[in-house]
Design a protein around this motif. Sequence first.
Motif, PDB file in Angstrom:
ATOM      1  N   ALA A  75      -6.605   7.749 -12.518  1.00  0.00           N
ATOM      2  CA  ALA A  75      -6.175   8.898 -13.324  1.00  0.00           C
ATOM      3  C   ALA A  75      -4.735   9.278 -12.995  1.00  0.00           C
ATOM      4  O   ALA A  75      -3.938   9.589 -13.897  1.00  0.00           O
ATOM      5  CB  ALA A  75      -7.105  10.087 -13.057  1.00  0.00           C
ATOM      6  N   MET A  76      -4.378   9.233 -11.717  1.00  0.00           N
ATOM      7  CA  MET A  76      -3.020   9.567 -11.302  1.00  0.00           C
ATOM      8  C   MET A  76      -2.016   8.546 -11.818  1.00  0.00           C
ATOM      9  O   MET A  76      -0.897   8.897 -12.218  1.00  0.00           O
ATOM     10  CB  MET A  76      -2.949   9.655  -9.778  1.00  0.00           C
ATOM     11  CG  MET A  76      -3.778  10.797  -9.198  1.00  0.00           C
ATOM     12  SD  MET A  76      -3.921  10.741  -7.397  1.00  0.00           S
ATOM     13  CE  MET A  76      -2.231  11.149  -6.927  1.00  0.00           C
ATOM     14  N   GLU A  77      -2.416   7.284 -11.809  1.00  0.00           N
ATOM     15  CA  GLU A  77      -1.544   6.226 -12.320  1.00  0.00           C
ATOM     16  C   GLU A  77      -1.354   6.377 -13.833  1.00  0.00           C
ATOM     17  O   GLU A  77      -0.236   6.226 -14.347  1.00  0.00           O
ATOM     18  CB  GLU A  77      -2.154   4.865 -11.987  1.00  0.00           C
ATOM     19  CG  GLU A  77      -1.225   3.693 -12.207  1.00  0.00           C
ATOM     20  CD  GLU A  77      -1.787   2.398 -11.656  1.00  0.00           C
ATOM     21  OE1 GLU A  77      -1.014   1.421 -11.564  1.00  0.00           O
ATOM     22  OE2 GLU A  77      -2.990   2.346 -11.325  1.00  0.00           O
ATOM     23  N   ILE A  82       1.720   8.099  -9.804  1.00  0.00           N
ATOM     24  CA  ILE A  82       1.816   7.060  -8.779  1.00  0.00           C
ATOM     25  C   ILE A  82       1.934   5.699  -9.445  1.00  0.00           C
ATOM     26  O   ILE A  82       1.682   5.549 -10.642  1.00  0.00           O
ATOM     27  CB  ILE A  82       0.588   7.046  -7.829  1.00  0.00           C
ATOM     28  CG1 ILE A  82      -0.671   6.637  -8.621  1.00  0.00           C
ATOM     29  CG2 ILE A  82       0.411   8.383  -7.148  1.00  0.00           C
ATOM     30  CD1 ILE A  82      -1.868   6.353  -7.737  1.00  0.00           C
ATOM     31  N   ARG A  83       2.308   4.707  -8.651  1.00  0.00           N
ATOM     32  CA  ARG A  83       2.314   3.317  -9.126  1.00  0.00           C
ATOM     33  C   ARG A  83       1.809   2.435  -7.987  1.00  0.00           C
ATOM     34  O   ARG A  83       1.921   2.788  -6.810  1.00  0.00           O
ATOM     35  CB  ARG A  83       3.707   2.871  -9.564  1.00  0.00           C
ATOM     36  CG  ARG A  83       4.776   2.983  -8.492  1.00  0.00           C
ATOM     37  CD  ARG A  83       6.105   2.412  -8.950  1.00  0.00           C
ATOM     38  NE  ARG A  83       7.163   2.731  -7.989  1.00  0.00           N
ATOM     39  CZ  ARG A  83       7.969   3.773  -8.110  1.00  0.00           C
ATOM     40  NH1 ARG A  83       7.853   4.590  -9.143  1.00  0.00           N
ATOM     41  NH2 ARG A  83       8.896   4.010  -7.198  1.00  0.00           N
ATOM     42  N   ARG A  84       1.256   1.317  -8.359  1.00  0.00           N
ATOM     43  CA  ARG A  84       0.800   0.322  -7.386  1.00  0.00           C
ATOM     44  C   ARG A  84       1.814  -0.815  -7.405  1.00  0.00           C
ATOM     45  O   ARG A  84       2.034  -1.428  -8.447  1.00  0.00           O
ATOM     46  CB  ARG A  84      -0.592  -0.199  -7.744  1.00  0.00           C
ATOM     47  CG  ARG A  84      -1.678   0.881  -7.744  1.00  0.00           C
ATOM     48  CD  ARG A  84      -2.987   0.283  -8.250  1.00  0.00           C
ATOM     49  NE  ARG A  84      -4.009   1.288  -8.468  1.00  0.00           N
ATOM     50  CZ  ARG A  84      -4.964   1.589  -7.588  1.00  0.00           C
ATOM     51  NH1 ARG A  84      -5.009   0.931  -6.434  1.00  0.00           N
ATOM     52  NH2 ARG A  84      -5.871   2.511  -7.849  1.00  0.00           N
ATOM     53  N   LEU A  98       4.746   7.067  -4.952  1.00  0.00           N
ATOM     54  CA  LEU A  98       4.913   8.135  -5.930  1.00  0.00           C
ATOM     55  C   LEU A  98       6.022   7.778  -6.907  1.00  0.00           C
ATOM     56  O   LEU A  98       7.047   7.218  -6.512  1.00  0.00           O
ATOM     57  CB  LEU A  98       5.262   9.457  -5.244  1.00  0.00           C
ATOM     58  CG  LEU A  98       4.259  10.055  -4.256  1.00  0.00           C
ATOM     59  CD1 LEU A  98       4.714  11.460  -3.856  1.00  0.00           C
ATOM     60  CD2 LEU A  98       2.862  10.098  -4.832  1.00  0.00           C
ATOM     61  N   THR A  99       5.829   8.098  -8.165  1.00  0.00           N
ATOM     62  CA  THR A  99       6.894   7.969  -9.148  1.00  0.00           C
ATOM     63  C   THR A  99       7.809   9.181  -9.001  1.00  0.00           C
ATOM     64  O   THR A  99       7.522  10.100  -8.217  1.00  0.00           O
ATOM     65  CB  THR A  99       6.319   7.941 -10.567  1.00  0.00           C
ATOM     66  OG1 THR A  99       5.642   9.197 -10.805  1.00  0.00           O
ATOM     67  CG2 THR A  99       5.326   6.790 -10.739  1.00  0.00           C
ATOM     68  N   GLU A 100       8.889   9.215  -9.737  1.00  0.00           N
ATOM     69  CA  GLU A 100       9.768  10.386  -9.684  1.00  0.00           C
ATOM     70  C   GLU A 100       9.015  11.636 -10.122  1.00  0.00           C
ATOM     71  O   GLU A 100       9.188  12.719  -9.538  1.00  0.00           O
ATOM     72  CB  GLU A 100      10.995  10.157 -10.574  1.00  0.00           C
ATOM     73  CG  GLU A 100      11.980   9.131 -10.025  1.00  0.00           C
ATOM     74  CD  GLU A 100      13.255   9.072 -10.855  1.00  0.00           C
ATOM     75  OE1 GLU A 100      13.452   9.965 -11.711  1.00  0.00           O
ATOM     76  OE2 GLU A 100      14.055   8.146 -10.635  1.00  0.00           O
ATOM     77  N   ALA A 101       8.175  11.484 -11.142  1.00  0.00           N
ATOM     78  CA  ALA A 101       7.382  12.623 -11.619  1.00  0.00           C
ATOM     79  C   ALA A 101       6.403  13.073 -10.539  1.00  0.00           C
ATOM     80  O   ALA A 101       6.192  14.273 -10.341  1.00  0.00           O
ATOM     81  CB  ALA A 101       6.625  12.237 -12.892  1.00  0.00           C
TER      82      ALA A 101
END
Length: 199
Positions: A75-77, A82-84, A98-101
């Motif tokens: 859900a977070m991705e 987030i990114r893997r 973590l992404t910038e957001a």
Amino acid sequence: MDDWKHDHLGNQIIILSNQVKHYLHQAAEVEGISGSQSRILHYISEFSKKTEVYQKDVEEFFYLRRSTVTQTLQAMEKNGLIRRSSVARDARLKKLELTEAGQALEAKIHTRVMQMEQRLRESLTEEEITQFLSITDKLGAELTSLGAPEIKQAGEYPERHLACFPMIKRVSDMMQFVNVHIQFWKYRYVWNLEVLDVL
């Protein structure tokens, strides 16, 4: 009522921890995410500064099932938090970042958490804070001797994580220890002792 509190220390810890948890959930929900997602954001933010973070690390740190963590991370991705990312030494491994957001949202929620920590500290004297920390250490050690998970020591957390809200973390830790031991009694009490995921 005071006599009842005196005879039910475990329940008082649960009540206090639930109050903290409700505040943390509200701080996250205002920003459009769940409390558990907020805690995972903070965990990744802090621990990824020193090491690579993987899904299994999140599972072990929060004592959560793999399926629960998988669903939350997906859900977070999907929401761009987030990114893997693949790891050079092993393409099968996917570290969490973590992404910038995600970084911006974590910082925003963290500010609100720090405000609560400050309010808690201001409500006590330095002597009371010292006593509180000493008591939680003592209760944690006793519960550990009974078979509860051992409380994580200061060195196991990033410096900023502890410095910003040690009192909140202590209450959440105590909640976890108490739940481990009284889970099997939950149907004999009037309060709900479901296992709760914590900071």
